[in-house]
Enzyme design. Structure first.
Site, PDB file in Angstrom:
ATOM      1  N   GLY A  45       0.834  -1.194   0.000  1.00 52.93           N
ATOM      2  CA  GLY A  45       0.000   0.000   0.000  1.00 52.93           C
ATOM      3  C   GLY A  45       0.867   1.242   0.000  1.00 52.93           C
ATOM      4  O   GLY A  45       2.034   1.195   0.403  1.00 52.93           O
ATOM      5  N   GLN A  50       3.193   9.838   1.126  1.00 51.99           N
ATOM      6  CA  GLN A  50       4.428   9.042   1.090  1.00 51.99           C
ATOM      7  C   GLN A  50       5.271   9.301  -0.151  1.00 51.99           C
ATOM      8  O   GLN A  50       6.434   8.915  -0.201  1.00 51.99           O
ATOM      9  CB  GLN A  50       4.094   7.550   1.165  1.00 51.99           C
ATOM     10  CG  GLN A  50       3.537   7.141   2.513  1.00 51.99           C
ATOM     11  CD  GLN A  50       3.367   5.652   2.578  1.00 51.99           C
ATOM     12  OE1 GLN A  50       2.363   5.128   2.134  1.00 51.99           O
ATOM     13  NE2 GLN A  50       4.360   4.954   3.101  1.00 51.99           N
ATOM     14  N   CYS A  87       5.855  -0.137   7.214  1.00 50.61           N
ATOM     15  CA  CYS A  87       5.501   1.007   6.385  1.00 50.61           C
ATOM     16  C   CYS A  87       6.708   1.369   5.522  1.00 50.61           C
ATOM     17  O   CYS A  87       7.832   1.422   6.021  1.00 50.61           O
ATOM     18  CB  CYS A  87       5.137   2.183   7.291  1.00 50.61           C
ATOM     19  SG  CYS A  87       4.720   3.675   6.388  1.00 50.61           S
ATOM     20  N   LEU A  88       6.475   1.613   4.248  1.00 52.47           N
ATOM     21  CA  LEU A  88       7.586   1.961   3.351  1.00 52.47           C
ATOM     22  C   LEU A  88       8.261   3.270   3.766  1.00 52.47           C
ATOM     23  O   LEU A  88       9.416   3.501   3.422  1.00 52.47           O
ATOM     24  CB  LEU A  88       7.084   2.071   1.903  1.00 52.47           C
ATOM     25  CG  LEU A  88       6.634   0.753   1.251  1.00 52.47           C
ATOM     26  CD1 LEU A  88       6.062   1.026  -0.142  1.00 52.47           C
ATOM     27  CD2 LEU A  88       7.774  -0.253   1.172  1.00 52.47           C
ATOM     28  N   HIS A 129      -4.383   1.531   7.553  1.00 53.36           N
ATOM     29  CA  HIS A 129      -3.015   2.071   7.560  1.00 53.36           C
ATOM     30  C   HIS A 129      -2.876   3.201   6.531  1.00 53.36           C
ATOM     31  O   HIS A 129      -2.341   4.273   6.837  1.00 53.36           O
ATOM     32  CB  HIS A 129      -2.032   0.928   7.256  1.00 53.36           C
ATOM     33  CG  HIS A 129      -0.598   1.342   7.188  1.00 53.36           C
ATOM     34  ND1 HIS A 129       0.350   0.890   8.086  1.00 53.36           N
ATOM     35  CD2 HIS A 129       0.061   2.166   6.329  1.00 53.36           C
ATOM     36  CE1 HIS A 129       1.525   1.427   7.774  1.00 53.36           C
ATOM     37  NE2 HIS A 129       1.381   2.189   6.707  1.00 53.36           N
ATOM     38  N   GLU A 130      -3.387   2.971   5.313  1.00 51.56           N
ATOM     39  CA  GLU A 130      -3.220   3.976   4.253  1.00 51.56           C
ATOM     40  C   GLU A 130      -4.088   5.203   4.497  1.00 51.56           C
ATOM     41  O   GLU A 130      -3.647   6.334   4.250  1.00 51.56           O
ATOM     42  CB  GLU A 130      -3.512   3.379   2.875  1.00 51.56           C
ATOM     43  CG  GLU A 130      -2.613   2.206   2.465  1.00 51.56           C
ATOM     44  CD  GLU A 130      -1.122   2.436   2.695  1.00 51.56           C
ATOM     45  OE1 GLU A 130      -0.659   3.592   2.606  1.00 51.56           O
ATOM     46  OE2 GLU A 130      -0.410   1.452   2.986  1.00 51.56           O
ATOM     47  N   HIS A 133      -2.493   7.515   6.854  1.00 50.63           N
ATOM     48  CA  HIS A 133      -1.457   8.365   6.258  1.00 50.63           C
ATOM     49  C   HIS A 133      -2.038   9.703   5.795  1.00 50.63           C
ATOM     50  O   HIS A 133      -1.365  10.727   5.849  1.00 50.63           O
ATOM     51  CB  HIS A 133      -0.832   7.680   5.037  1.00 50.63           C
ATOM     52  CG  HIS A 133       0.350   6.804   5.361  1.00 50.63           C
ATOM     53  ND1 HIS A 133       1.491   7.289   5.944  1.00 50.63           N
ATOM     54  CD2 HIS A 133       0.562   5.476   5.166  1.00 50.63           C
ATOM     55  CE1 HIS A 133       2.364   6.285   6.094  1.00 50.63           C
ATOM     56  NE2 HIS A 133       1.822   5.175   5.628  1.00 50.63           N
TER      57      HIS A 133
HETATM   58 NI    NI Z   1       2.669   3.282   5.561  1.00 54.62          NI
END
Ligand code: NI
Length: 154
Positions: A45, A50, A87-88, A129-130, A133
């Protein structure tokens, strides 16, 4: 095009992302680039902030194909599920996070249609989660930051 992924503690990750008013060519290209970036990073995701874009767009693929959602909102949550999350934007870190086990989400797709989706388990986790963000929330915010307890040291 693969976009650079912004990492914590970059302030863009803490800003509230803005609603997208129109699905323009730019937004379609952004969605395409975000998917490409997510796949290249082997993530499941990615959210606008991000990649340094303060707009309400998320992409998800937990292995069932790509999903793009504009202005996503959680309509309903139920149950509880505790699982490992990463998380990236926070490379090298993962932790158990308790989330709703099931969510109902609404948003706009790339054709400008309002859609309603339901997710369970890992998909429900990815949605939560997304969407977090977009509100400047990171999974590390849910971790218990308190010391092991003051009595441990005496
Ligand atoms: Ni994330």
């Amino acid at each position: 095009m693969i976009l650079p992924i912004v990492t914590h503690p970059n302030p863009v990750l803490r800003q509230k992302a803005q609603p997208i008013k129109r699905i323009t060519k730019r937004i379609k290209k952004l969605a395409e680039n975000m998917l490409e970036t997510m796949y290249a990073a082997e993530g499941v995701g990615l959210a606008g902030p991000q990649v340094g874009v303060g707009e309400r767009i998320i992409v998800i693929d937990i292995g069932n194909g790509p999903l793009v959602l504009i202005n996503p909102q959680i309509l309903a949550k139920s149950g509880q599920d505790r699982d490992v999350e990463g998380c990236l934007s926070i490379p090298g870190q993962s932790a158990y996070v308790t989330r709703a086990a099931k969510v109902k989400v609404t948003g706009v797709d790339l054709d400008g249609r309002q859609v309603e989706l339901e997710g369970e388990g890992y998909l429900a986790r990815a949605f939560q989660h997304e969407i977090d963000h977009l509100d400047g929330v990171l999974f590390i915010d849910y971790l218990d930051k308190s010391p092991r307890s003051s009595s441990d040291s005496d």
